[in-house]
Design a protein around this motif. Structure first.
Motif, PDB file in Angstrom:
ATOM      1  N   ALA A  85       0.834  -1.204   0.000  1.00 57.71           N
ATOM      2  CA  ALA A  85       0.000   0.000   0.000  1.00 57.71           C
ATOM      3  C   ALA A  85       0.868   1.252   0.000  1.00 57.71           C
ATOM      4  CB  ALA A  85      -0.917   0.003   1.215  1.00 57.71           C
ATOM      5  N   THR A  86       0.443   2.266  -0.761  1.00 61.43           N
ATOM      6  CA  THR A  86       1.178   3.531  -0.836  1.00 61.43           C
ATOM      7  C   THR A  86       0.774   4.433   0.321  1.00 61.43           C
ATOM      8  OG1 THR A  86      -0.516   4.591  -2.186  1.00 61.43           O
ATOM      9  CG2 THR A  86       1.212   3.350  -3.343  1.00 61.43           C
ATOM     10  N   GLU A  87       1.497   5.550   0.456  1.00 62.30           N
ATOM     11  CA  GLU A  87       1.179   6.522   1.516  1.00 62.30           C
ATOM     12  C   GLU A  87      -0.225   7.091   1.330  1.00 62.30           C
ATOM     13  OE1 GLU A  87       2.968  10.694   3.406  1.00 62.30           O
ATOM     14  OE2 GLU A  87       4.077   9.593   1.874  1.00 62.30           O
ATOM     15  N   GLU A  88      -0.610   7.307   0.068  1.00 61.11           N
ATOM     16  CA  GLU A  88      -1.952   7.830  -0.205  1.00 61.11           C
ATOM     17  C   GLU A  88      -3.023   6.802   0.169  1.00 61.11           C
ATOM     18  OE1 GLU A  88      -4.560  10.670  -0.934  1.00 61.11           O
ATOM     19  OE2 GLU A  88      -2.373  10.916  -1.029  1.00 61.11           O
ATOM     20  N   ASP A  89      -2.734   5.515  -0.063  1.00 59.54           N
ATOM     21  CA  ASP A  89      -3.671   4.452   0.333  1.00 59.54           C
ATOM     22  C   ASP A  89      -3.858   4.447   1.847  1.00 59.54           C
ATOM     23  OD1 ASP A  89      -3.920   3.614  -2.292  1.00 59.54           O
ATOM     24  OD2 ASP A  89      -2.298   2.150  -2.130  1.00 59.54           O
ATOM     25  N   LEU A  90      -2.767   4.634   2.579  1.00 61.51           N
ATOM     26  CA  LEU A  90      -2.838   4.660   4.046  1.00 61.51           C
ATOM     27  C   LEU A  90      -3.710   5.810   4.521  1.00 61.51           C
ATOM     28  CD1 LEU A  90       0.909   3.956   4.933  1.00 61.51           C
ATOM     29  CD2 LEU A  90      -1.002   2.404   5.287  1.00 61.51           C
ATOM     30  N   LYS A  91      -3.486   6.993   3.945  1.00 64.12           N
ATOM     31  CA  LYS A  91      -4.269   8.165   4.360  1.00 64.12           C
ATOM     32  C   LYS A  91      -5.755   7.975   4.067  1.00 64.12           C
ATOM     33  CE  LYS A  91      -0.525  11.484   3.681  1.00 64.12           C
ATOM     34  NZ  LYS A  91      -0.035  12.618   2.861  1.00 64.12           N
ATOM     35  N   LYS A  92      -6.048   7.460   2.875  1.00 65.96           N
ATOM     36  CA  LYS A  92      -7.445   7.262   2.480  1.00 65.96           C
ATOM     37  C   LYS A  92      -8.143   6.265   3.412  1.00 65.96           C
ATOM     38  CE  LYS A  92      -8.001   7.207  -1.908  1.00 65.96           C
ATOM     39  NZ  LYS A  92      -8.025   6.778  -3.330  1.00 65.96           N
ATOM     40  N   ALA A  93      -7.441   5.173   3.732  1.00 65.14           N
ATOM     41  CA  ALA A  93      -8.025   4.160   4.614  1.00 65.14           C
ATOM     42  C   ALA A  93      -8.211   4.708   6.023  1.00 65.14           C
ATOM     43  CB  ALA A  93      -7.127   2.920   4.644  1.00 65.14           C
ATOM     44  N   TYR A  94      -7.230   5.461   6.512  1.00 67.11           N
ATOM     45  CA  TYR A  94      -7.345   6.009   7.868  1.00 67.11           C
ATOM     46  C   TYR A  94      -8.502   6.992   7.966  1.00 67.11           C
ATOM     47  CZ  TYR A  94      -6.603   8.645  12.077  1.00 67.11           C
ATOM     48  OH  TYR A  94      -6.823   9.262  13.283  1.00 67.11           O
ATOM     49  N   ARG A  95      -8.613   7.915   7.002  1.00 68.21           N
ATOM     50  CA  ARG A  95      -9.706   8.892   7.041  1.00 68.21           C
ATOM     51  C   ARG A  95     -11.067   8.201   7.125  1.00 68.21           C
ATOM     52  NH1 ARG A  95      -6.809  11.567   2.565  1.00 68.21           N
ATOM     53  NH2 ARG A  95      -5.599  13.298   3.423  1.00 68.21           N
ATOM     54  N   LYS A  96     -11.240   7.191   6.285  1.00 65.84           N
ATOM     55  CA  LYS A  96     -12.528   6.480   6.238  1.00 65.84           C
ATOM     56  C   LYS A  96     -12.818   5.769   7.555  1.00 65.84           C
ATOM     57  CE  LYS A  96     -14.895   2.795   3.678  1.00 65.84           C
ATOM     58  NZ  LYS A  96     -14.769   1.818   2.585  1.00 65.84           N
TER      59      LYS A  96
END
Length: 376
Positions: A122-133
């Protein structure tokens, strides 16, 4: 069992209120629940008092029937329900079956990637998107299902560790071994202890969303665990204040010894330099490193004690600490800005979006300058 104790005390308070209003059946129900959560002499004495004052014969039977459903999920009118038939969790507020299932899923996850629902690439953007949700979904002020607080903390820890390149590398290397060792005499939750986050889940959430959900509840962190408490009655606050004063008086001699010991340590082994923005005790002379021109403060005798290679080593350490501090502050500035932008888009707040767009990242700008001078 500290969280059970808090919940038991809350049940006793509800029972006392019910007893004053002659609601004997309700009083007995909550007293028995308090005993199941955290047995105390006070709750037992109140049960005996209610019984002696004429408890209806149906109460014992009803309590036994309710007991079979457990202290958290009851049938009938013990806990409040929403119009849609959702049940009330630990806080007495309604929650949906989907929320409960989601909490159970997080609880049974064996690693941080599984918690966030991501693969190891997972990329850094994937991590951020998953955390926000997930953070919005599991925040304790929005999800009242039992265990939602622990799930929210696990999500925060997962993101904080995996978004840090060094910690993620060590986690990928040693994480699975910790899973296997935790299975011998330890719970699955011990798996995360070697990779605790440097920031609390609430602070991380506030960095992303610029504040979070307004609530009268208080999130208290104790020994790495978050307890979810409610505002206390004035009588309890007064009792705790008196007890705290007595405890402070008892601990005063120990505190004095600790303070004296700490002061003597500072006198004996004062650090070589300080990166403070202004002079401090023992560091009054301002200097700059030769390469990056980083300002730092030293003692009056520094020039006599450090020359040649010793001075170069000190300045190298100063610059390493300075760059590390810039990286940390830059990461926080980026997270806060991106969190505000996401929150503005999520809630359709144009004013907040404009404010977030104008927010600067001075540490990142300075870090870029430093890196350019190092590689240029």
């Amino acid at each position: 069992m500290e969280s059970n104790r808090d919940e038991a005390e809350r049940c006793i308070e509800i029972a006392e209120t019910a007893f004053r209003h002659k609601q004997l059946e309700k009083a007995v129900r909550f007293l028995e629940k308090a005993q199941r959560l955290f047995p105390t002499a006070k709750a037992q004495a109140l049960i005996d008092a209610v019984t002696q004052n004429g408890q209806p014969s149906s109460t014992n039977h009803q309590s036994k029937c309710n007991e079979s459903t457990g202290p958290r999920h009851r049938r009938g009118g013990d806990e409040p329900s929403s119009a849609s038939g959702d049940k009330g969790g630990d806080s007495g507020k309604p929650y949906s079956p989907d929320q409960l299932e989601a909490v159970k899923r997080i609880k049974h996850c064996k690693n941080y990637y599984e918690i966030l629902g991501l693969s190891k690439d997972a990329t850094e953007e994937d991590l951020k998107k998953a955390y926000r949700k997930l953070a919005l979904k599991f925040h304790p002020d929005k999800n009242h299902a039992p265990g939602a607080t622990d799930a929210f903390k696990a999500i925060g820890n997962a993101y904080a560790v995996l978004s840090n390149a060094d910690k993620r590398k060590r986690y990928d290397q040693f994480g699975e071994e910790k899973v296997h060792t935790s299975q011998h005499g330890h719970s699955h939750s011990d798996f995360h202890r070697g990779f605790e986050a440097d920031i609390s889940p609430e602070d991380l959430f506030n960095m992303f969303f610029g504040g979070g959900f307004p609530s009268s509840n208080v999130h208290v962190y104790s020994n790495g665990r978050m307890r979810y408490t409610h505002q206390q009655r004035p009588e309890r606050r007064e009792q705790q204040r008196d007890g705290g004063l007595a405890l402070l008086v008892q601990l005063m001699p120990i505190l004095i010894l600790i303070i004296v010991s700490a002061l003597s340590q500072l006198i004996v082994s004062s650090p070589t330099y300080s990166l403070s923005l202004r002079p401090s005790v023992g560091h009054t002379h301002k200097r700059q490193t030769e390469l990056l021109k980083v300002p730092y403060y030293v003692s009056a005798h520094f020039s006599e004690e450090y020359t040649g290679m010793n001075l170069k080593n000190v300045e190298r350490n100063v610059e390493d600490d300075y760059i590390s501090s810039l990286r940390n502050n830059c990461w926080k500035e980026k997270q806060q800005k991106e969190g505000l932008l996401y929150r503005a888009r999520y809630f359709g707040d144009g004013e907040l979006y404009q404010r977030a767009q104008k927010m600067g990242t001075p540490s990142c700008a300075r870090l870029s300058e430093v890196q350019a001078s190092l590689h240029g």
